[in-house]
Design a protein around this motif. Structure first.
Motif, PDB file in Angstrom:
ATOM      1  N   SER A  13     -28.245 -33.903  40.589  1.00  0.00           N
ATOM      2  CA  SER A  13     -27.809 -34.387  41.902  1.00  0.00           C
ATOM      3  C   SER A  13     -27.013 -33.281  42.571  1.00  0.00           C
ATOM      4  O   SER A  13     -26.295 -32.535  41.903  1.00  0.00           O
ATOM      5  CB  SER A  13     -26.938 -35.639  41.765  1.00  0.00           C
ATOM      6  OG  SER A  13     -27.600 -36.658  41.053  1.00  0.00           O
ATOM      7  N   ASN A  38     -26.700 -35.984  36.214  1.00  0.00           N
ATOM      8  CA  ASN A  38     -26.328 -37.381  36.430  1.00  0.00           C
ATOM      9  C   ASN A  38     -26.626 -38.228  35.199  1.00  0.00           C
ATOM     10  O   ASN A  38     -27.093 -37.714  34.170  1.00  0.00           O
ATOM     11  CB  ASN A  38     -27.041 -37.937  37.680  1.00  0.00           C
ATOM     12  CG  ASN A  38     -28.552 -37.791  37.597  1.00  0.00           C
ATOM     13  OD1 ASN A  38     -29.169 -38.102  36.579  1.00  0.00           O
ATOM     14  ND2 ASN A  38     -29.161 -37.329  38.683  1.00  0.00           N
ATOM     15  N   THR A  82     -31.614 -38.080  43.225  1.00  0.00           N
ATOM     16  CA  THR A  82     -32.709 -37.839  42.293  1.00  0.00           C
ATOM     17  C   THR A  82     -33.846 -37.205  43.092  1.00  0.00           C
ATOM     18  O   THR A  82     -33.763 -37.111  44.326  1.00  0.00           O
ATOM     19  CB  THR A  82     -33.209 -39.148  41.645  1.00  0.00           C
ATOM     20  OG1 THR A  82     -33.911 -39.930  42.636  1.00  0.00           O
ATOM     21  CG2 THR A  82     -32.058 -39.962  41.067  1.00  0.00           C
ATOM     22  N   GLY A 115     -30.928 -36.242  35.147  1.00  0.00           N
ATOM     23  CA  GLY A 115     -31.507 -35.449  36.218  1.00  0.00           C
ATOM     24  C   GLY A 115     -30.413 -34.688  36.939  1.00  0.00           C
ATOM     25  O   GLY A 115     -29.268 -34.631  36.477  1.00  0.00           O
ATOM     26  N   SER A 148     -34.705 -39.929  45.700  1.00  0.00           N
ATOM     27  CA  SER A 148     -33.692 -40.759  46.362  1.00  0.00           C
ATOM     28  C   SER A 148     -32.577 -39.906  46.956  1.00  0.00           C
ATOM     29  O   SER A 148     -32.172 -38.899  46.374  1.00  0.00           O
ATOM     30  CB  SER A 148     -33.095 -41.783  45.389  1.00  0.00           C
ATOM     31  OG  SER A 148     -32.395 -41.144  44.344  1.00  0.00           O
ATOM     32  N   MET A 160     -28.904 -40.186  34.578  1.00  0.00           N
ATOM     33  CA  MET A 160     -30.320 -40.274  34.252  1.00  0.00           C
ATOM     34  C   MET A 160     -30.852 -38.955  33.701  1.00  0.00           C
ATOM     35  O   MET A 160     -32.059 -38.748  33.584  1.00  0.00           O
ATOM     36  CB  MET A 160     -31.108 -40.681  35.501  1.00  0.00           C
ATOM     37  CG  MET A 160     -30.685 -42.012  36.084  1.00  0.00           C
ATOM     38  SD  MET A 160     -31.523 -42.407  37.635  1.00  0.00           S
ATOM     39  CE  MET A 160     -33.214 -42.595  37.058  1.00  0.00           C
TER      40      MET A 160
END
Length: 251
Positions: free
Chosen positions: A104, A98, A119, A102, A122, A100
């Motif tokens: 997903s 993603n 994340t 990170g 989340s 960021m």
């Protein structure tokens, strides 16, 4: 429209052929003639894409995941979301990078429901609800939190054209007392519990099987241990809310 350039297998380096000065001049003239038309075509295609998005009727969870434009989904490009769905259809879970940096991935996907781990802290649930007024409504449940941070959820609603609806008309958060069952004669009163929990946090969970919402009070990670030991004696595991075609009502 996609353009493919076929490489020619000859002795010329990098596939280029020698161009004379006359040929070069002709090429420049042709490019100058077709560039305006190409520019107009590109602009028309872009406008058509925007119009199609506006006219699109979103009635399934996968369409909502693909086209919904809300802050939690901004970390995933639309093409990435489509790739995630393609892998899911092929019985694979694609852990996509993603914005960021990170990962997903999709955890559950049905025609009416999809859950995505955005994340490590989340998640996003999309649930399709049948409305007597607005057709099919997309409910988005965005939850942030983990073992060291109290989970808390935000719920938003969109119509079939993905225009945001007034959440207050469709959903009312249960009052604090709804999460407790205090028997008569108890030494602990609801007033005392309110004083112990000045800032309640609530995590909501949608269901892939029905139109219920489950609400959990998630205050244990930040409360004083002694206070929480008192509170949890009366705390209900969940509070259930059911969609009646117009709004969520507490069961």
């Amino acid at each position: 429209m996609r353009f493919f350039i076929k490489r020619r297998n000859n002795n010329t380096k990098c596939g280029f052929t020698r161009i004379t000065a006359h040929g070069f001049a002709v090429a420049v003239i042709l490019i100058s003639m077709f560039m305006p038309a190409l520019s107009v075509s590109v602009q028309a295609a872009e406008m058509e894409g925007k119009e199609n998005t506006e006219e699109r009727k979103v009635t399934t969870a996968r369409d909502a995941f693909t086209y919904l434009n809300i802050p939690p989904l901004e970390i995933l490009k639309r093409t990435t979301r489509l790739d995630m769905l393609d892998y899911w259809d092929a019985d694979s879970v694609y852990k996509a990078t993603n914005a960021m940096n990170g990962l997903s991935w999709i955890e559950k996907c049905t025609p009416d429901y999809i859950k995505v781990q955005l994340t490590p802290v989340s998640t996003l649930e999309l649930k399709m609800l049948r409305s007597k007024k607005d057709g099919v409504i997309t409910m988005a449940v965005y939850t942030v939190g983990n073992q060291s941070q109290s989970e808390d959820s935000e719920i938003t609603f969109s119509d079939e054209k993905l225009h945001q609806l007034d959440a207050k008309k469709l959903f009312k958060q249960p009052k604090l007392e709804a999460f407790f069952d205090i028997p008569k004669g108890s030494l602990t009163s609801m007033k005392e519990i309110r004083e112990m929990i000045p800032f309640p946090t609530v995590a909501y969970t949608a269901s892939p099987d029905n139109d219920n919402l489950e609400a959990r009070l998630t205050v244990g990670t930040y409360m004083n241990i002694d206070d929480y030991n008192i509170v949890k004696l009366f705390l209900k595991p969940v509070v259930k809310l059911k969609w009646d075609g117009k709004e969520f009502k507490q069961l």
